[in-house]
Design a protein around this motif. Structure first.
Motif, PDB file in Angstrom:
ATOM      1  N   PRO A   1      -9.351   3.002  -5.072  1.00 16.20           N
ATOM      2  CA  PRO A   1      -9.092   3.957  -6.164  1.00 16.20           C
ATOM      3  C   PRO A   1      -7.609   4.321  -6.296  1.00 16.20           C
ATOM      4  O   PRO A   1      -7.086   4.409  -7.404  1.00 16.20           O
ATOM      5  N   LEU A   2      -6.921   4.503  -5.156  1.00 14.07           N
ATOM      6  CA  LEU A   2      -5.504   4.848  -5.192  1.00 14.07           C
ATOM      7  C   LEU A   2      -4.677   3.700  -5.747  1.00 14.07           C
ATOM      8  O   LEU A   2      -3.780   3.894  -6.573  1.00 14.07           O
ATOM      9  N   LEU A   3      -4.983   2.469  -5.309  1.00 10.87           N
ATOM     10  CA  LEU A   3      -4.234   1.307  -5.778  1.00 10.87           C
ATOM     11  C   LEU A   3      -4.451   1.099  -7.275  1.00 10.87           C
ATOM     12  O   LEU A   3      -3.514   0.771  -8.014  1.00 10.87           O
TER      13      LEU A   3
ATOM     14  N   TRP B   1       0.832  -1.210   0.000  1.00 10.85           N
ATOM     15  CA  TRP B   1       0.000   0.000   0.000  1.00 10.85           C
ATOM     16  C   TRP B   1       0.867   1.261   0.000  1.00 10.85           C
ATOM     17  O   TRP B   1       0.491   2.286  -0.571  1.00 10.85           O
TER      18      TRP B   1
ATOM     19  N   ALA C   1      -5.223   3.413  -9.494  1.00 14.21           N
ATOM     20  CA  ALA C   1      -4.521   4.479 -10.220  1.00 14.21           C
ATOM     21  C   ALA C   1      -3.038   4.200 -10.275  1.00 14.21           C
ATOM     22  O   ALA C   1      -2.384   4.408 -11.310  1.00 14.21           O
ATOM     23  N   ARG C   2      -2.466   3.716  -9.185  1.00 12.53           N
ATOM     24  CA  ARG C   2      -1.036   3.393  -9.163  1.00 12.53           C
ATOM     25  C   ARG C   2      -0.729   2.261 -10.121  1.00 12.53           C
ATOM     26  O   ARG C   2       0.294   2.272 -10.806  1.00 12.53           O
TER      27      ARG C   2
ATOM     28  N   ARG D   1      -8.782   2.077  -0.029  1.00  9.31           N
ATOM     29  CA  ARG D   1      -7.633   2.457  -0.861  1.00  9.31           C
ATOM     30  C   ARG D   1      -7.776   2.046  -2.316  1.00  9.31           C
ATOM     31  O   ARG D   1      -6.894   2.341  -3.123  1.00  9.31           O
TER      32      ARG D   1
END
Length: 257
Positions: free
Chosen positions: A246-248, A196, A250-251, A244
């Motif tokens: 959406p962040l994961l 993460w 996008a990454r 998390r």
């Protein structure tokens, strides 16, 4: 003739230890033959091993022993060790168990992989022998599936195998950011939370041995207690994963471009 490896100023071997019996002596000797320095964090052991290890350290400048007065759990022992290691200027720590299960002969190879990719965590991917308990081998598949789901399949080869090299700074940050990861839940939660945080896994095969009682094998695994702990851990990690997601995602997209 002293054949100890030259001391590293960045990478050390860190061995959390709780009541392993005299097996710990062979484990430490094998680790020291491969690397310098080796630190052992004695986690409230009552089996005589603190005295044995301190006697070894008195004759070996490449060995340091940190004795915790009470048992606080594997994760707590690792946190104590990496905190002192970071204060001494180290950047990476290879963790391994004290009970003889982990392959000391691969320490140098794992350290070299870490030195080539200092931003990554180098994870041991266990290769089991015929003596491995089927219940343990098959049971870990459940934890591995959850860990890969919780990290959006970031590439964790095995979430439970504790023979691995961590970058110290991000590990300290994720551990000090919450109160979990202090006992048997340390290994799987560490890899999920480091993923993460953007630390990528690098997987290397490594054999694992299950020693029987005649070989000095000692197991502190308790089926009901520790599986309950893992279930609670994956429950809260899954909730964290959903937050998390959406962040994961996008990454992951950025990593493909």
């Amino acid at each position: 003739m002293n054949t100890s490896p030259l001391p590293s100023t960045t990478h050390l071997v860190l061995i959390p230890s709780y009541n392993p019996g005299r097996t710990v002596i062979d484990t430490v000797r094998a680790a020291r033959a491969q690397w310098n320095p080796v630190w052992v964090v004695v986690d409230g052991s009552t089996d005589g091993s603190p005295a044995w290890l301190q006697e070894m350290a008195a004759q070996d400048p490449g060995l340091r022993v940190i004795v915790q007065p009470v048992n606080r759990g594997k994760g707590a022992a690792v946190l104590e060790g990496i905190a002192q290691a970071r204060a001494a200027g180290f950047t990476h720590a290879l963790t391994m168990d004290s009970d003889g299960q982990h392959p000391a002969g691969l320490i140098s190879a794992f350290m070299q992989a870490s030195q080539a990719r200092p931003d990554a965590m180098v994870l041991g991917r266990p290769v089991f022998g015929p003596e491995a308990p089927a219940l343990r081998v098959n049971g870990r598949k459940v934890s591995n599936a959850w860990a890969n789901l919780e990290t959006l399949w970031a590439g964790i080869g095995d979430s439970l195998y504790g023979f691995r090299v961590y970058p110290i700074a991000p590990l300290m940050q994720v551990m000090r950011g919450q109160r979990f990861m202090r006992r048997f839940d340390f290994d799987p939660e560490a890899v999920v939370r480091l993923c993460w945080a953007g630390v990528r896994p690098l997987n290397l095969d490594a054999p694992v041995r299950y020693l029987d009682a005649s070989e000095g094998g000692v197991s502190h695994f308790r089926y009901l207690r520790d599986n309950t702990l893992l279930t609670w851990m994956h429950t809260r990690l899954f909730l964290g994963f959903v937050l998390r997601l959406p962040l994961l995602a996008a990454r992951r997209v950025r990593g493909r471009h």
